[in-house]
Write a protein that holds these residues in place. Structure first.
Motif, PDB file in Angstrom:
ATOM      1  N   LEU A 180       0.822  -1.206   0.000  1.00 45.80           N
ATOM      2  CA  LEU A 180       0.000   0.000   0.000  1.00 45.80           C
ATOM      3  C   LEU A 180       0.858   1.260   0.000  1.00 45.80           C
ATOM      4  CD1 LEU A 180      -2.784  -1.054   2.536  1.00 45.80           C
ATOM      5  CD2 LEU A 180      -3.102  -0.599   0.102  1.00 45.80           C
ATOM      6  N   ARG A 181       1.940   1.227   0.786  1.00 36.17           N
ATOM      7  CA  ARG A 181       2.823   2.397   0.823  1.00 36.17           C
ATOM      8  C   ARG A 181       3.487   2.623  -0.529  1.00 36.17           C
ATOM      9  NH1 ARG A 181       4.069   0.436   6.064  1.00 36.17           N
ATOM     10  NH2 ARG A 181       5.936  -0.617   5.289  1.00 36.17           N
ATOM     11  N   GLN A 182       3.958   1.545  -1.147  1.00 35.01           N
ATOM     12  CA  GLN A 182       4.693   1.698  -2.403  1.00 35.01           C
ATOM     13  C   GLN A 182       3.778   2.053  -3.567  1.00 35.01           C
ATOM     14  OE1 GLN A 182       7.938  -1.023  -3.413  1.00 35.01           O
ATOM     15  NE2 GLN A 182       6.978  -1.405  -5.390  1.00 35.01           N
ATOM     16  N   GLN A 183       2.631   1.401  -3.656  1.00 33.27           N
ATOM     17  CA  GLN A 183       1.760   1.583  -4.806  1.00 33.27           C
ATOM     18  C   GLN A 183       0.878   2.830  -4.716  1.00 33.27           C
ATOM     19  OE1 GLN A 183       1.853  -0.498  -7.592  1.00 33.27           O
ATOM     20  NE2 GLN A 183       3.657  -1.306  -6.549  1.00 33.27           N
ATOM     21  N   TYR A 184       0.471   3.164  -3.502  1.00 31.58           N
ATOM     22  CA  TYR A 184      -0.514   4.250  -3.353  1.00 31.58           C
ATOM     23  C   TYR A 184      -0.065   5.355  -2.389  1.00 31.58           C
ATOM     24  CZ  TYR A 184      -3.873   1.353  -5.871  1.00 31.58           C
ATOM     25  OH  TYR A 184      -4.512   0.600  -6.837  1.00 31.58           O
ATOM     26  N   GLY A 185       1.134   5.217  -1.792  1.00 26.22           N
ATOM     27  CA  GLY A 185       1.552   6.190  -0.789  1.00 26.22           C
ATOM     28  C   GLY A 185       0.598   6.213   0.380  1.00 26.22           C
ATOM     29  N   CYS A 186       0.044   5.061   0.679  1.00 21.17           N
ATOM     30  CA  CYS A 186      -1.051   4.934   1.639  1.00 21.17           C
ATOM     31  C   CYS A 186      -0.566   4.237   2.904  1.00 21.17           C
ATOM     32  CB  CYS A 186      -2.179   4.134   0.975  1.00 21.17           C
ATOM     33  SG  CYS A 186      -3.615   3.881   2.006  1.00 21.17           S
ATOM     34  N   ASP A 187      -0.777   4.855   4.045  1.00 21.27           N
ATOM     35  CA  ASP A 187      -0.420   4.213   5.301  1.00 21.27           C
ATOM     36  C   ASP A 187      -1.456   3.142   5.650  1.00 21.27           C
ATOM     37  OD1 ASP A 187       1.096   3.704   7.530  1.00 21.27           O
ATOM     38  OD2 ASP A 187       1.231   5.809   8.119  1.00 21.27           O
ATOM     39  N   HIS A 188      -1.131   2.302   6.623  1.00 22.55           N
ATOM     40  CA  HIS A 188      -1.985   1.154   6.986  1.00 22.55           C
ATOM     41  C   HIS A 188      -2.016   1.097   8.511  1.00 22.55           C
ATOM     42  CE1 HIS A 188      -2.877  -3.432   6.552  1.00 22.55           C
ATOM     43  NE2 HIS A 188      -3.970  -2.739   6.325  1.00 22.55           N
ATOM     44  N   ILE A 189      -3.017   1.778   9.095  1.00 23.26           N
ATOM     45  CA  ILE A 189      -3.048   1.997  10.540  1.00 23.26           C
ATOM     46  C   ILE A 189      -4.271   1.299  11.140  1.00 23.26           C
ATOM     47  CG2 ILE A 189      -3.115   3.732  12.369  1.00 23.26           C
ATOM     48  CD1 ILE A 189      -2.036   5.731  10.219  1.00 23.26           C
ATOM     49  N   ARG A 190      -4.056   0.558  12.204  1.00 26.35           N
ATOM     50  CA  ARG A 190      -5.150  -0.142  12.877  1.00 26.35           C
ATOM     51  C   ARG A 190      -5.974   0.853  13.699  1.00 26.35           C
ATOM     52  NH1 ARG A 190      -5.638  -5.592  14.514  1.00 26.35           N
ATOM     53  NH2 ARG A 190      -4.285  -5.934  12.725  1.00 26.35           N
ATOM     54  N   ARG A 191      -7.267   0.935  13.402  1.00 23.20           N
ATOM     55  CA  ARG A 191      -8.133   1.823  14.162  1.00 23.20           C
ATOM     56  C   ARG A 191      -8.946   1.070  15.199  1.00 23.20           C
ATOM     57  NH1 ARG A 191     -13.036   4.899  11.287  1.00 23.20           N
ATOM     58  NH2 ARG A 191     -14.142   3.002  11.926  1.00 23.20           N
ATOM     59  N   GLU A 192      -9.337  -0.149  14.853  1.00 22.26           N
ATOM     60  CA  GLU A 192     -10.223  -0.902  15.751  1.00 22.26           C
ATOM     61  C   GLU A 192      -9.934  -2.389  15.644  1.00 22.26           C
ATOM     62  OE1 GLU A 192     -14.948  -1.887  15.688  1.00 22.26           O
ATOM     63  OE2 GLU A 192     -14.400   0.240  15.638  1.00 22.26           O
ATOM     64  N   THR A 193      -9.965  -3.067  16.797  1.00 18.91           N
ATOM     65  CA  THR A 193      -9.757  -4.511  16.850  1.00 18.91           C
ATOM     66  C   THR A 193     -10.791  -5.131  17.762  1.00 18.91           C
ATOM     67  OG1 THR A 193      -7.359  -4.236  16.555  1.00 18.91           O
ATOM     68  CG2 THR A 193      -8.130  -6.371  17.370  1.00 18.91           C
ATOM     69  N   VAL A 194     -11.455  -6.176  17.281  1.00 24.45           N
ATOM     70  CA  VAL A 194     -12.425  -6.928  18.082  1.00 24.45           C
ATOM     71  C   VAL A 194     -12.018  -8.396  18.055  1.00 24.45           C
ATOM     72  CG1 VAL A 194     -14.833  -7.608  18.385  1.00 24.45           C
ATOM     73  CG2 VAL A 194     -14.279  -5.313  17.550  1.00 24.45           C
ATOM     74  N   VAL A 195     -11.849  -8.989  19.245  1.00 23.30           N
ATOM     75  CA  VAL A 195     -11.410 -10.387  19.340  1.00 23.30           C
ATOM     76  C   VAL A 195     -12.508 -11.222  19.978  1.00 23.30           C
ATOM     77  CG1 VAL A 195      -9.672 -11.975  20.249  1.00 23.30           C
ATOM     78  CG2 VAL A 195      -9.005  -9.653  19.588  1.00 23.30           C
ATOM     79  N   SER A 196     -12.766 -12.376  19.393  1.00 18.00           N
ATOM     80  CA  SER A 196     -13.736 -13.309  19.968  1.00 18.00           C
ATOM     81  C   SER A 196     -13.220 -14.724  19.794  1.00 18.00           C
ATOM     82  CB  SER A 196     -15.112 -13.147  19.308  1.00 18.00           C
ATOM     83  OG  SER A 196     -15.019 -13.351  17.914  1.00 18.00           O
ATOM     84  N   ALA A 197     -13.686 -15.628  20.661  1.00 16.67           N
ATOM     85  CA  ALA A 197     -13.313 -17.038  20.577  1.00 16.67           C
ATOM     86  C   ALA A 197     -14.426 -17.798  19.866  1.00 16.67           C
ATOM     87  CB  ALA A 197     -13.070 -17.610  21.972  1.00 16.67           C
ATOM     88  N   ARG A 198     -14.050 -18.628  18.913  1.00 13.10           N
ATOM     89  CA  ARG A 198     -15.013 -19.418  18.146  1.00 13.10           C
ATOM     90  C   ARG A 198     -14.471 -20.828  17.953  1.00 13.10           C
ATOM     91  NH1 ARG A 198     -18.014 -15.652  14.929  1.00 13.10           N
ATOM     92  NH2 ARG A 198     -18.209 -13.768  16.205  1.00 13.10           N
ATOM     93  N   LEU A 199     -15.362 -21.757  17.599  1.00 13.05           N
ATOM     94  CA  LEU A 199     -14.916 -23.061  17.141  1.00 13.05           C
ATOM     95  C   LEU A 199     -14.641 -22.960  15.648  1.00 13.05           C
ATOM     96  CD1 LEU A 199     -17.284 -25.535  19.040  1.00 13.05           C
ATOM     97  CD2 LEU A 199     -14.918 -24.927  19.582  1.00 13.05           C
ATOM     98  N   VAL A 200     -13.581 -23.588  15.210  1.00 11.26           N
ATOM     99  CA  VAL A 200     -13.183 -23.481  13.816  1.00 11.26           C
ATOM    100  C   VAL A 200     -14.220 -24.154  12.907  1.00 11.26           C
ATOM    101  CG1 VAL A 200     -11.815 -25.618  13.838  1.00 11.26           C
ATOM    102  CG2 VAL A 200     -11.235 -23.777  12.235  1.00 11.26           C
ATOM    103  N   LYS A 201     -14.471 -23.534  11.756  1.00 10.95           N
ATOM    104  CA  LYS A 201     -15.390 -24.103  10.777  1.00 10.95           C
ATOM    105  C   LYS A 201     -14.641 -25.058   9.858  1.00 10.95           C
ATOM    106  CE  LYS A 201     -18.570 -20.159  10.782  1.00 10.95           C
ATOM    107  NZ  LYS A 201     -19.215 -19.103   9.953  1.00 10.95           N
ATOM    108  N   ALA A 202     -15.386 -25.978   9.250  1.00 10.67           N
ATOM    109  CA  ALA A 202     -14.775 -27.066   8.492  1.00 10.67           C
ATOM    110  C   ALA A 202     -13.776 -26.603   7.422  1.00 10.67           C
ATOM    111  CB  ALA A 202     -15.867 -27.937   7.873  1.00 10.67           C
ATOM    112  N   PRO A 203     -14.126 -25.662   6.522  1.00  7.33           N
ATOM    113  CA  PRO A 203     -13.152 -25.264   5.486  1.00  7.33           C
ATOM    114  C   PRO A 203     -11.889 -24.648   6.084  1.00  7.33           C
ATOM    115  CG  PRO A 203     -15.369 -24.468   4.950  1.00  7.33           C
ATOM    116  CD  PRO A 203     -15.403 -24.931   6.373  1.00  7.33           C
ATOM    117  N   ASN A 204     -12.068 -23.861   7.146  1.00  2.00           N
ATOM    118  CA  ASN A 204     -10.914 -23.220   7.777  1.00  2.00           C
ATOM    119  C   ASN A 204     -10.079 -24.227   8.559  1.00  2.00           C
ATOM    120  OD1 ASN A 204     -11.974 -20.846   6.765  1.00  2.00           O
ATOM    121  ND2 ASN A 204     -12.995 -20.311   8.682  1.00  2.00           N
ATOM    122  N   ALA A 205     -10.742 -25.225   9.155  1.00  4.48           N
ATOM    123  CA  ALA A 205     -10.030 -26.250   9.908  1.00  4.48           C
ATOM    124  C   ALA A 205      -9.044 -26.988   9.018  1.00  4.48           C
ATOM    125  CB  ALA A 205     -11.024 -27.232  10.531  1.00  4.48           C
ATOM    126  N   GLN A 206      -9.451 -27.286   7.814  1.00  2.00           N
ATOM    127  CA  GLN A 206      -8.575 -28.008   6.892  1.00  2.00           C
ATOM    128  C   GLN A 206      -7.343 -27.172   6.542  1.00  2.00           C
ATOM    129  OE1 GLN A 206     -10.537 -29.294   3.318  1.00  2.00           O
ATOM    130  NE2 GLN A 206      -8.819 -30.542   2.630  1.00  2.00           N
TER     131      GLN A 206
END
Length: 251
Positions: A180-206
């Protein structure tokens, strides 16, 4: 008991905690190395001169710490230390793992244009149905899969994101932030983070190499550029058995 006799100063410490400390020290000294199976419950209980219930209490302490893992029908093993991933305003995945002596790699496994559903549109501040680029990556640590991430980018802002040239450059860099910085001169800054615990789904588990009953840490993020405009909505699925997310206050 052997542990008490070798360290009388710990005589007021519960026996199971003394055993846990003894085993922890052996692991630190590589008497039991990463991946090793410990002696059987019966052998350890006899060695420490305790009953199996006390021995199990000690093992439970080390399981909660992530030092040991118990595999049903196979035994008790020395577990890998959790990988610490710091989360602050900057996305520094590669640097964080490198600092721990870990080789990090991220491979793009999907890159398509999709219509934004309600959640994606709300996060990006666009109309539902508007076209966004989906970049899905599988990240590994020392060749072990640890994270599956999906990044949604507004195509009106990054119209060339899915072009062959851009994807080739992105793959060679291995970092969306750098791209992003090289192609667009665009910074990449985290504004918000939400964390939750889940059981893994089948496609992701594989993809993550996990059984279906295992937990993952689902991290939703909103990232902005240097002017505060939203440029990415991300959903990352970290393996819960080997990752620690560390939230940092930056000054």
């Amino acid at each position: 008991m052997q542990t008490s006799q070798s360290n009388p100063a710990q005589s007021n410490v519960p026996v199971y905690l003394q055993i846990a400390e003894n085993l922890r020290r052996r692991i630190d000294e590589q008497v039991y190395a990463l991946g090793d199976r410990l002696p059987t419950e019966a052998k350890l209980a006899a060695e420490f001169g305790v009953n199996r219930h006390t021995l199990r209490q000690a093992v439970a302490v080390l399981r909660q710490e992530g030092v040991l893992k118990v595999e049903q029908g196979r035994g008790t093993f020395v577990a890998a230390r959790p990988i610490r991933y710091p989360i602050g305003s900057r996305v520094r995945y590669n640097e964080a793992l490198k600092a721990q002596g870990i080789t990090a790699q991220s491979d793009i496994i999907k890159h398509i244009a999709v219509p934004a559903d309600g959640a994606i549109a709300a996060a990006l501040g666009i109309e539902p149905g508007q076209s966004v680029a989906l970049i899905q990556r599988l990240s590994t640590a020392d060749d072990v899969p640890i994270c599956l991430s999906s990044g949604y980018f507004p195509l009106h802002r990054f119209p060339e994101l899915l072009s062959d040239t851009s994807l080739t450059t992105l793959k060679s860099m291995g970092s969306i932030s750098r791209w992003l910085r090289q192609q667009y001169g665009c910074d990449h800054i985290r504004r918000e983070t939400v964390v939750s615990a889940r059981l893994v789904k089948a496609p992701n588990a594989q993809l993550l190499g996990l059984p279906l009953n295992q937990p993952i840490l689902r991290v939703e993020s909103i990232n902005v550029d240097q002017s505060g405009q939203v440029i990415e909505y991300g959903v990352s699925r970290f393996r819960g058995d080997c990752m620690e997310l560390v939230f940092q206050n930056e000054v």
